[in-house]
Enzyme design. Structure first.
Site, mmCIF file in Angstrom:
data_model
loop_
_atom_site.group_PDB
_atom_site.id
_atom_site.type_symbol
_atom_site.label_atom_id
_atom_site.label_comp_id
_atom_site.label_asym_id
_atom_site.label_seq_id
_atom_site.Cartn_x
_atom_site.Cartn_y
_atom_site.Cartn_z
ATOM 1 C CE LYS A 1 8.790 7.914 21.368
ATOM 2 N NZ LYS A 1 9.336 6.623 20.983
ATOM 3 C CE LYS B 1 4.717 6.262 19.380
ATOM 4 N NZ LYS B 1 4.609 5.247 20.417
ATOM 5 C CB CYS C 1 5.204 -15.949 -17.892
ATOM 6 S SG CYS C 1 4.621 -14.261 -17.824
ATOM 7 C CD GLU D 1 14.519 16.385 20.349
ATOM 8 O OE1 GLU D 1 15.614 16.678 19.871
ATOM 9 O OE2 GLU D 1 14.315 16.226 21.558
ATOM 10 C CB CYS E 1 3.459 -14.157 -22.150
ATOM 11 S SG CYS E 1 5.053 -14.723 -21.558
ATOM 12 C CG ASP F 1 10.752 3.141 15.210
ATOM 13 O OD1 ASP F 1 10.971 2.748 16.375
ATOM 14 O OD2 ASP F 1 9.947 2.596 14.452
ATOM 15 C CB CYS G 1 8.523 -13.977 -17.581
ATOM 16 S SG CYS G 1 7.896 -14.100 -19.261
ATOM 17 C CB CYS H 1 6.148 -11.425 -21.650
ATOM 18 S SG CYS H 1 5.241 -11.225 -20.110
ATOM 19 C CE1 TYR I 1 16.876 10.593 23.859
ATOM 20 C CE2 TYR I 1 16.795 9.984 21.536
ATOM 21 C CZ TYR I 1 16.804 9.626 22.884
ATOM 22 O OH TYR I 1 16.752 8.300 23.229
HETATM 23 S S1 IVH Z 1 13.674 11.804 25.251
HETATM 24 C C1 IVH Z 1 13.787 11.669 29.579
HETATM 25 N N1 IVH Z 1 13.635 12.391 22.682
HETATM 26 O O1 IVH Z 1 11.808 7.145 22.614
HETATM 27 C C2 IVH Z 1 13.313 11.500 28.193
HETATM 28 N N2 IVH Z 1 13.406 10.124 23.312
HETATM 29 O O2 IVH Z 1 9.578 6.215 24.157
HETATM 30 C C3 IVH Z 1 14.003 10.416 27.505
HETATM 31 N N3 IVH Z 1 13.242 8.569 21.417
HETATM 32 O O3 IVH Z 1 13.765 5.651 25.109
HETATM 33 C C4 IVH Z 1 13.715 10.276 26.084
HETATM 34 N N4 IVH Z 1 13.428 10.075 19.834
HETATM 35 O O4 IVH Z 1 14.673 5.726 22.708
HETATM 36 C C5 IVH Z 1 13.557 11.417 23.602
HETATM 37 N N5 IVH Z 1 13.686 13.021 20.450
HETATM 38 C C6 IVH Z 1 13.602 12.075 21.371
HETATM 39 C C7 IVH Z 1 13.476 10.717 21.012
HETATM 40 C C8 IVH Z 1 13.358 9.764 22.022
HETATM 41 C C9 IVH Z 1 13.284 8.787 20.111
HETATM 42 C C10 IVH Z 1 13.060 7.245 22.033
HETATM 43 C C11 IVH Z 1 14.060 6.909 23.098
HETATM 44 C C12 IVH Z 1 13.240 6.678 24.322
HETATM 45 C C13 IVH Z 1 11.910 6.321 23.737
HETATM 46 C C14 IVH Z 1 10.796 6.583 24.716
#
Ligand code: IVH
Length: 679
Positions: free
Chosen positions: A118, A316, A410, A116, A413, A120, A428, A434, A228
């Protein structure tokens, strides 16, 4: 007060229906009813609860925003610690992780992983007892986090109550709170309009919103949640990570639509590559892919270090931020004349793309971030968004670096750069004159509802401007058959046709001509109103703002100011004179009598404006409505193209979205009061 039984029943039915539709919308991404119908259900429940406050339960779908802001965040101890993830920065590290698991597990087991994105954002743990949301906490240091229950309750995709009746007594749902990119863009556009500080990126925006002491503030920042994993759980978790996540989904908790089960290193690699391809197209920022061993018995056998589980890894993506040098700051002139500062950078690779320019949005932003030529800056690329400067590394600033100033003229022009008081964008004033604006302006001039020059398409206009055969609209009428026939993909016959079309377009109407000039704020309707009320161009060009407002129904100070400023520019007067000299003509009429027009003019601040109210305001709706009516407005129930303003309180909901989509101006209650005071 006893509640009549049918009322109690109706409230329960409404609450159940709203929960069902939340599930369809947020969890299954398959809404069954329109937003308007959903709002109607919610409104009805609100009305019943207002009449019978005893109906209100903490898990009612109406109870997302609590009233009083809290004074501080309380500490929450996580019964099951919230640990982090180990990172794999490259393919070798991923291969090493998979190899280690292969040797640690019985060979007869297939090596299945959940995969899945990750996300942000920020990790939160949301606790449900008997199906009801009782607490939400941030990760904090992993053992102790902060109580953000009030704020998490405002996130529409977080269920306040779990669905069905098979949920466990206790379940802690863990996942990421994030701000979708579209919401981020919307919030920033709004902040920019108000001249306020912009949010740096969706992650910071989500963090800021979640840490508001006043949940009403959080509610104005559209956040989302994706689960998650889980913490405390009062039932047996079963055999599979993916299966338990699907179970959570059935209880109404959103999980990633991208969740898949993949097999072995090849499966992980394929998923990583495929999601990487789509990364920019997603509506949320991700910084990698998380792979977790699917078999829960194997997870337990492997256990965790104090920092991360041994059964999971975050592969990553390359970072999307980088540090580089600002070599110069140029001012670019956009289609509407907006003068935008752009940082010219020493080229640097960010998220797999070489970046050499970054937008600085507007001068206010430049001053807030205090970006100067010679500065070392952090830049960020998010999705397909134009790269932007995040911040300056002040320690590396050269002593001679000077603050940036807006050019008075500008750079393309030489026309004056105009910046209206209180407006962030500088423009402008060159308009059609222009070159930077010329192509777009010419396209508009020739378009169907303007001079309607048949056969003069966008590509052709670009060629003509690039060849410098056309600098301003009147030049179009000087083109010769010889010239046109020499153009790419243009034969003698097409050249003849185009010349005939150009000739025909010269006889037009005043309304079309005014529209064709491309005056800001003057669309087709306003152009027609200006034409009929003034009757002649000379009269319009000589008018001041007061006269424009007096003569033209619906023309407020903004429109009037634009019209007057446009005709005051010598360049525009010249462009118009040359068009008339080239033979562009129309029939003029008598102006409408000013006296009768003036008598009818309603000078109240919101006269003739259509206004819609949404969200929770500090006073009853009826009172706000009365205030609006007194200011001359017409108050309606839903937002449409005809709406001029949306008065928005807290937790504004779908009307706000609609208003944003249609570009309807938003008025806060404070702004409304200011209008009243100004009257
Ligand atoms: S699992 C025991 N799954 O990444 C495992 N974390 O770098 C706990 N995060 O603190 C985390 N997407 O805030 C997990 N699909 C995902 C995630 C995820 C984002 C974040 C989360 C965690 C951090 C760790």
């Amino acid at each position: 007060m006893t509640i009549p039984s049918p009322t109690r029943q109706r409230a329960a039915t409404l609450a159940a229906a709203i929960r069902h539709h939340n599930q369809c919308y947020y969890v299954l991404a398959a809404p069954e009813i329109s937003d308007a119908d959903y709002d109607q259900l919610l409104r009805e429940l609100h009305t019943l609860e207002a009449a019978y406050p005893e109906l209100i339960t903490p898990d009612s779908p109406t109870q997302r925003v609590g009233a009083a802001p809290s004074a501080e965040f309380l500490a929450v101890t996580h019964q099951v610690p919230m640990i982090s993830l180990d990172n794999a920065m490259d393919d070798d590290a991923l291969a090493a992780f998979v190899a280690k698991l292969t040797t640690a597990l019985p060979p007869e087991l297939p090596l299945l992983f959940t995969a899945e994105p990750k996300l942000d954002g920020l990790a939160v743990s949301i606790r449900y007892e008997h199906g009801v949301l009782v607490q939400a906490a941030t990760r904090g240091d992993g053992s102790v986090g902060e109580d953000v229950t009030h704020n998490v309750r405002t996130i529409s995709s977080v269920p306040l109550r779990l669905l069905g009746d098979s949920y466990p007594q206790v379940v802690e749902v863990r996942g990421e709170v994030y701000m979708p990119r579209c919401s981020f863009a919307r919030v920033n556009a709004q902040l920019a309009d108000r001249g306020q500080k912009l949010l740096a990126n969706p992650r910071n925006a989500a963090a800021g919103a979640l840490r508001q002491l006043d949940a009403r503030m959080t509610a104005t920042r559209p956040l989302a949640f994706c689960c998650y994993g889980w913490g405390e759980l009062s039932i047996d978790a079963g055999a599979s990570q993916a299966a338990l996540l699907q179970q959570l989904r059935a209880w109404g908790v959103p999980i990633s639509p991208e969740l898949q089960v993949v097999e072995g290193l090849d499966g992980c690699r394929a998923y990583f590559a495929a999601l990487g391809e789509r990364r920019d197209a997603l509506d949320y920022d991700i910084d990698g892919v998380v792979f977790k061993l699917d078999a829960l018995t194997a997870q337990r056998a492997l256990g965790a270090t104090s920092h991360h589980p041994r059964w999971a890894i975050a592969r990553k993506f390359p970072p999307q931020e980088a540090v580089t040098l600002v070599e110069a700051i140029d001012f670019q002139v956009g289609r509407t004349g907006a003068v935008t500062p752009v940082a010219r950078l020493t080229p640097v690779a960010v998220g797999g793309v070489v970046v050499a320019n970054a937008t600085l949005h507007n001068l206010d932003e430049v001053h807030r971030k205090d970006v100067r030529v010679g500065d070392t800056v952090r830049i960020r690329r998010a999705g397909d968004v134009i790269p932007e400067v995040v911040s300056v590394v002040l320690e590396l600033r050269p002593a001679e670096a000077q603050p940036l100033e807006l050019p008075s003229h500008c750079p393309v022009c030489g026309s004056e750069v105009v910046r209206t008081e209180g407006v962030v964008v500088a423009r402008c004033s060159g308009g059609l004159y222009c070159p930077a604006q010329r192509k777009e302006a010419l396209k508009h001039f020739a378009s169907r509802r303007a001079l309607d020059i048949v056969g003069l398409g966008d590509k052709l206009i670009e060629q003509l401007v690039d060849l410098e055969w056309v600098r301003q609209p009147a030049d179009l009428f000087q083109l010769t058959h010889d010239q046109l026939a020499r153009l790419e993909r243009m034969g003698a016959q097409s050249a003849t046709k185009l010349l005939l079309a150009l000739d025909k377009s010269k006889t037009t109407t005043l309304a079309r001509f005014i529209f064709a000039l491309g005056i800001r704020e003057v669309g087709e309707t306003t152009a027609a109103a200006l034409a009929s009320s003034f009757g002649g161009l000379a009269r319009l060009m000589a008018a001041d703002a007061a006269e424009v407002m007096a003569r033209v129904e619906g023309a407020g100070p903004v429109v009037a100011e634009q019209v007057v400023q446009f005709f005051a520019q010598p360049h525009h007067q010249e462009v118009i004179a040359q068009l008339q000299a080239a033979g562009v003509q129309w029939t003029e009429t008598e102006p409408l009598a000013l006296e009768t027009a003036a008598e009818a003019v309603d000078t109240r601040p919101l006269a003739g404006k259509t206004v819609v109210i949404t969200g929770t305001l500090s006073r009853p709706r009826e009172e706000i409505k009365a205030q609006l009516l007194a200011l001359g407005a017409k108050v309606t129930g839903s937002v449409s193209r005809k709406t001029n303003y949306l008065v928005a309180g807290d937790a504004p909901g779908s009307k706000w979205d609609k208003a944003q989509e249609l570009g309807v101006q938003i008025l806060t209650e404070a702004a409304l009061n200011a209008l009243q005071d100004a009257e």
